[in-house]
Design an enzyme around this catalytic site. Structure first.
Site, PDB file in Angstrom:
ATOM      1  N   ASP A  12       0.857  -1.176   0.000  1.00 15.29           N
ATOM      2  CA  ASP A  12       0.000   0.000   0.000  1.00 15.29           C
ATOM      3  C   ASP A  12       0.895   1.229   0.000  1.00 15.29           C
ATOM      4  O   ASP A  12       1.767   1.370   0.862  1.00 15.29           O
ATOM      5  CB  ASP A  12      -0.891  -0.011   1.243  1.00 15.29           C
ATOM      6  CG  ASP A  12      -1.828   1.186   1.257  1.00 15.29           C
ATOM      7  OD1 ASP A  12      -2.671   1.278   0.349  1.00 15.29           O
ATOM      8  OD2 ASP A  12      -1.692   2.036   2.159  1.00 15.29           O
ATOM      9  N   GLU A  21      -1.556  -0.929  -5.827  1.00 14.69           N
ATOM     10  CA  GLU A  21      -2.691  -0.192  -6.341  1.00 14.69           C
ATOM     11  C   GLU A  21      -2.239   0.618  -7.547  1.00 14.69           C
ATOM     12  O   GLU A  21      -1.141   1.150  -7.557  1.00 14.69           O
ATOM     13  CB  GLU A  21      -3.209   0.757  -5.265  1.00 14.69           C
ATOM     14  CG  GLU A  21      -4.685   0.758  -5.162  1.00 14.69           C
ATOM     15  CD  GLU A  21      -5.116   1.483  -3.883  1.00 14.69           C
ATOM     16  OE1 GLU A  21      -6.295   1.743  -3.763  1.00 14.69           O
ATOM     17  OE2 GLU A  21      -4.262   1.772  -3.040  1.00 14.69           O
ATOM     18  N   CYS A  50     -12.668  -5.116   5.057  1.00 13.70           N
ATOM     19  CA  CYS A  50     -11.990  -5.753   6.176  1.00 13.70           C
ATOM     20  C   CYS A  50     -11.138  -6.886   5.615  1.00 13.70           C
ATOM     21  O   CYS A  50     -11.615  -7.686   4.815  1.00 13.70           O
ATOM     22  CB  CYS A  50     -13.015  -6.301   7.166  1.00 13.70           C
ATOM     23  SG  CYS A  50     -12.259  -7.324   8.434  1.00 13.70           S
ATOM     24  N   CYS A  78     -12.708 -10.513   7.331  1.00 18.16           N
ATOM     25  CA  CYS A  78     -13.998 -11.085   6.975  1.00 18.16           C
ATOM     26  C   CYS A  78     -14.574 -10.537   5.669  1.00 18.16           C
ATOM     27  O   CYS A  78     -15.557 -11.050   5.156  1.00 18.16           O
ATOM     28  CB  CYS A  78     -14.998 -10.873   8.098  1.00 18.16           C
ATOM     29  SG  CYS A  78     -15.436  -9.154   8.332  1.00 18.16           S
ATOM     30  N   CYS A 119     -16.545  -8.161  12.397  1.00 21.65           N
ATOM     31  CA  CYS A 119     -15.824  -9.159  13.184  1.00 21.65           C
ATOM     32  C   CYS A 119     -15.038  -8.529  14.336  1.00 21.65           C
ATOM     33  O   CYS A 119     -14.418  -9.231  15.126  1.00 21.65           O
ATOM     34  CB  CYS A 119     -14.888  -9.973  12.295  1.00 21.65           C
ATOM     35  SG  CYS A 119     -13.578  -9.012  11.557  1.00 21.65           S
ATOM     36  N   ASP A 148      -3.406   1.197   6.796  1.00 26.78           N
ATOM     37  CA  ASP A 148      -2.569   0.897   5.630  1.00 26.78           C
ATOM     38  C   ASP A 148      -2.277  -0.597   5.530  1.00 26.78           C
ATOM     39  O   ASP A 148      -2.237  -1.167   4.444  1.00 26.78           O
ATOM     40  CB  ASP A 148      -1.249   1.669   5.706  1.00 26.78           C
ATOM     41  CG  ASP A 148      -1.479   3.168   5.616  1.00 26.78           C
ATOM     42  OD1 ASP A 148      -2.550   3.564   5.096  1.00 26.78           O
ATOM     43  OD2 ASP A 148      -0.612   3.933   6.072  1.00 26.78           O
TER      44      ASP A 148
END
Ligand SMILES: [Zn+2]
Length: 465
Positions: A236, A329, A382, A385, A404, A411
């Site tokens: 990231d 990204e 997330c 989950c 969760c 990050d």
């Protein structure tokens, strides 16, 4: 495979004078093209509108015309080169004092600039960057470059080229056309065919940038072997920590501009007070003090660039050595640069260069760099989950999952999501083992790259993949 190496030259005043001359010739030939092209393009536009009119009339009633109107042609760089070379001997004899490439390469460069501009105009919608109309190049006192083609490049060992050089017999020398031999401060690392050399000046130093074509074996010999481990990482990119790896390592960039901004501003202010047509806006004579001051400015810029490049090169090499799969990204750098507050921070880290370097380093090691579209919104899911959290703002540094209950650094959460993308594609991949992690960390430490293990905000119990 093409590799590059930049080597500083041991330049004396005589050679610097030669370089300045060659920079000037290069700029002169380029600007000669621009001036001609400005006129020709205006004439071409007028001719085109006349042609379009005639053509539509011709289509309506072809019998009126003796022949179909001819489409006007815009001169190409080859035409300019011919024209220039025809009058070169008589009008511009000074261009013969330096290598032929100084003037001749300008035409190719100009041709590239023109075609880049037109193809950019053509694909206006899907191009991210806007390319300007070919412009005049300004004179700079401490910057410049010229190209030498492979056929004129010759590297020799000291003792073979001159009696005078016998003392430095094991040093390498670069032959500069119409000048002589200049010593290289380092040896060229690669054995292979030299495609070209670009001589450039940055502040008060002169560099030769070699482009060498090498074989696969030579590449294996000269580059550190990559760690074979079938591992994947998500990275990231951010402002706070420049790179966050999904292996819980956050890497800070040096941000040299931010540290030297005050000094730079001061030097620029002083430069603005010196006499020069650029600062006064009239035909003032260029003062020696202006040139001296501009040297200081370019020296500082040079050191800023060096710090940044050093970091970019090292970090990308390390990452490409330790990971087989990398997912990042696909940042919309232009969009981020539009935000003036972010722009400086982003360009200071050098995201664009990091990505570029990583790309070619992964490719040459036959490894994989995957880019994920920015709309993927890696930070909003997330990582455990997969729940989506819509109301996440830039301020929230910690990701708290409503489903969760996991609490994780924002990050890091994004980085893990990015790594997940590789798994989704089906490439077998796992996290680094503790031994491998230690190896990576020690590589980072050896190269003086500041890191911090990211533990803040993670409950390690919950974090189990
Ligand atoms: Zn969750």
């Amino acid at each position: 495979m093409i590799v590059g190496q930049v080597i500083e030259l041991r330049a004396n005043n005589k050679f610097i004078t030669y370089c300045r001359k060659a920079f000037g010739v290069r700029r002169f030939a380029y600007n000669w093209c621009v001036e001609k092209f400005n006129k020709d393009y205006a004439a071409h536009c007028a001719a085109m509108s006349k042609y379009n009119k005639e053509l539509s009339e011709y289509k309506k009633s072809p019998l009126q015309f003796t022949q179909e109107p001819e489409k006007p042609k815009l001169p190409t760089w080859q035409d300019y080169k011919k024209e220039f070379n025809a009058i070169r001997k008589e009008k511009y004899p000074f261009t013969y004092e330096v290598t032929k490439y100084a003037s001749q390469q300008s035409f190719i460069n100009f041709g590239q600039a023109v075609s880049k501009y037109f193809s950019n105009v053509k694909n206006k919608k899907n191009s991210k960057r806007k390319v300007g109309f070919p412009a005049f190049q300004k004179k700079s006192y401490h910057r410049g470059r010229f190209y030498i083609g492979g056929d004129q490049v010759k590297i020799v060992i000291g003792k073979t080229c001159s009696k005078k050089l016998e003392n430095h017999s094991n040093k390498q020398y670069l032959n500069i056309p119409n000048f002589g031999y200049v010593q290289l401060k380092e040896k060229l690392r690669f054995n292979g065919h030299i495609n070209s050399v670009t001589i450039s000046q940055r502040a008060d130093r002169i560099f030769a940038s070699f482009s060498v074509e090498i074989s696969e074996e030579e590449y294996q010999r000269t580059h550190k072997a990559a760690v074979q481990n079938n591992t994947a990482v998500g990275i990231d990119l951010g402002i706070k920590s420049a790179l966050m790896l999904s292996d819980r390592i956050s890497i800070d960039a040096p941000k040299p501009l931010r540290k030297k901004l005050r000094k730079l501003a001061k030097l620029q202010r002083q430069l603005n007070r010196k006499n020069h047509p650029r600062t006064k806006g009239d035909k003032t004579k260029v003062s020696c003090n202006y040139i001296k001051q501009s040297k200081k400015v370019s020296k500082l810029y040079c050191s800023i660039t060096n710090i940044r490049n050093d970091f970019t090169q090292k970090i990308t090499t390390i990452l490409a050595n330790h990971y087989e799969y990398i997912c990042m990204e696909n940042l919309n750098v232009k969009g981020m640069m539009a935000n003036k507050k972010l722009a400086r921070a982003i360009s200071d880290i050098g995201f664009y260069k990091i990505k570029q370097n990583l790309k070619y380093k992964m490719e040459s090691k036959h490894r994989f760099l995957q880019e994920v579209d920015m709309f993927f919104a890696s930070s909003k899911f997330c990582s455990k989950c997969g729940a989506l959290k819509k109301e996440l703002t830039l301020k929230d540094r910690v990701y708290e999952c409503p489903e969760c209950g996991i609490t994780i650094d924002r990050d890091l959460n994004a980085a893990i999501n990015l790594r997940q993308q590789i798994k989704n594609v089906g490439a077998a991949s796992s996290e680094l083992k503790p031994v491998e992690l230690t190896a990576l960390l020690s590589d980072l430490v050896i190269n003086g790259i500041a890191t911090s293990s990211c533990e803040a905000g993670i409950r390690l119990k919950d974090y189990n993949y």
